[in-house]
Scaffold this motif. Structure first.
Motif, mmCIF file in Angstrom:
data_model
loop_
_atom_site.group_PDB
_atom_site.id
_atom_site.type_symbol
_atom_site.label_atom_id
_atom_site.label_comp_id
_atom_site.label_asym_id
_atom_site.label_seq_id
_atom_site.Cartn_x
_atom_site.Cartn_y
_atom_site.Cartn_z
ATOM 1 N N ILE A 2 -51.290 -20.800 -40.017
ATOM 2 C CA ILE A 2 -50.394 -21.963 -40.018
ATOM 3 C C ILE A 2 -49.816 -22.187 -41.405
ATOM 4 N N THR A 52 -47.252 -19.418 -42.283
ATOM 5 C CA THR A 52 -45.987 -19.612 -41.562
ATOM 6 C C THR A 52 -45.170 -20.733 -42.189
ATOM 7 N N GLY A 53 -45.827 -21.853 -42.478
ATOM 8 C CA GLY A 53 -45.126 -22.978 -43.098
ATOM 9 C C GLY A 53 -44.578 -22.631 -44.468
ATOM 10 N N GLN A 68 -41.486 -20.464 -44.163
ATOM 11 C CA GLN A 68 -40.308 -21.230 -43.735
ATOM 12 C C GLN A 68 -39.733 -22.053 -44.883
ATOM 13 N N MET A 70 -39.703 -26.534 -38.779
ATOM 14 C CA MET A 70 -40.917 -27.226 -39.198
ATOM 15 C C MET A 70 -41.012 -28.615 -38.581
ATOM 16 N N ALA A 80 -44.217 -26.704 -33.973
ATOM 17 C CA ALA A 80 -44.986 -26.841 -35.211
ATOM 18 C C ALA A 80 -46.010 -27.961 -35.095
ATOM 19 N N ARG A 125 -48.246 -33.779 -44.331
ATOM 20 C CA ARG A 125 -47.191 -32.803 -44.072
ATOM 21 C C ARG A 125 -45.986 -33.447 -43.425
ATOM 22 N N LEU A 136 -42.187 -33.890 -45.002
ATOM 23 C CA LEU A 136 -40.988 -33.383 -44.341
ATOM 24 C C LEU A 136 -39.953 -34.481 -44.152
#
Length: 253
Positions: free
Chosen positions: A105, A108-109, A112, A124, A129, A168, A172
């Motif tokens: 995880i 991948t984040g 991106q 995301m 996600a 997180r 974002l």
């Protein structure tokens, strides 16, 4: 529209307004350039300049706060990820699958975010996600602790994971900050009026032209910084991803 393009448009508008002011000076009758007329226009331009400076300062401060907040939340996220991995390592070999999922995880984040591609960044925010984070939390809840130590470690891991997901999502949301278009247009209009007044009541020469050019560059540069810092995950000015890279290197060890 790309931030650099917006900054170039602002520069063109402001500098052309200054050049227009220099040109209009040659067309105005002499009585329009009297000391009394110049004094009144200077007072009006000074008032507009004060308002524009206040708004510009507030926008820069707000954008810097957004940038600093996202930067701090990335460091917090990296620390939470490392702590979660170590807690799972203490729990025992039963968490090996969960630790692998956590590393996947994070990788991948990080990929991106590092791509700085708006399409990748948009993923995301996707439901997929969010479900990955929920799946990790469900795997933690499915653990079957065999003693008091493992029960405490499980509770601690669930708490850290929930906090990491919250940080997180907050990061974002902060990173999607934007400058209101209407406010930006009004600010540029004020700047055009100010520079037009500068040109109109200044005898044209090379020194004046260069000074107005540098002033226009400075104001457009300020607008560029505002736009860039309001989107700290994409563009030319981005937050450092080094904490997350270091965290990824430690995971699973």
């Amino acid at each position: 529209m790309h931030h650099l393009t917006v900054a170039l448009i602002v520069f063109a508008c402001v500098f052309c307004s200054a050049l227009l002011g220099l040109y209009l000076r040659t067309l105005l009758p002499e009585h329009h350039l009297s000391e009394d007329s110049i004094a009144v226009v200077k007072l009006a331009a000074g008032l507009i300049a004060t308002i524009a400076a206040l708004v510009l300062g507030l926008l820069i401060s707000s954008a810097k706060n957004t940038f600093d907040t996202v930067n701090a939340e990335i460091k917090h996220e990296a620390a939470d990820v490392i702590l979660l991995d170590r807690v799972l390592a203490q729990y025992g070999p039963e968490t090996q699958e969960i630790r692998g999922l956590l590393k996947q995880i994070v990788a991948t984040g990080l990929q991106q975010v590092a791509s700085a591609d708006p399409a990748q960044l948009a993923r995301m925010h996707s439901l997929e996600a969010l479900k990955r984070g929920e799946y990790l939390e469900s795997k933690l809840e499915e653990l079957s602790p065999k003693n008091d130590l493992q029960r405490r470690l499980q509770a601690r891991a669930i708490e850290i994971a929930a906090n990491a997901v919250a940080v997180r999502e907050l990061g974002l949301l902060q990173a999607v900050g934007s400058t209101p278009t209407a406010l930006l247009v009004i600010l540029v209009l004020w700047l055009c009026i100010i520079f037009g007044a500068f040109g109109m009541f200044t005898p044209p020469n090379a020194t004046v032209t260069i000074a107005l050019l540098l002033g226009a560059l400075s104001t457009s540069g300020a607008v560029f910084l505002i736009l860039e810092m309001n989107t700290p995950l994409e563009g030319l000015i981005t937050v450092s991803l080094l904490p997350m890279r270091e965290a990824l290197a430690i995971l699973g060890q």
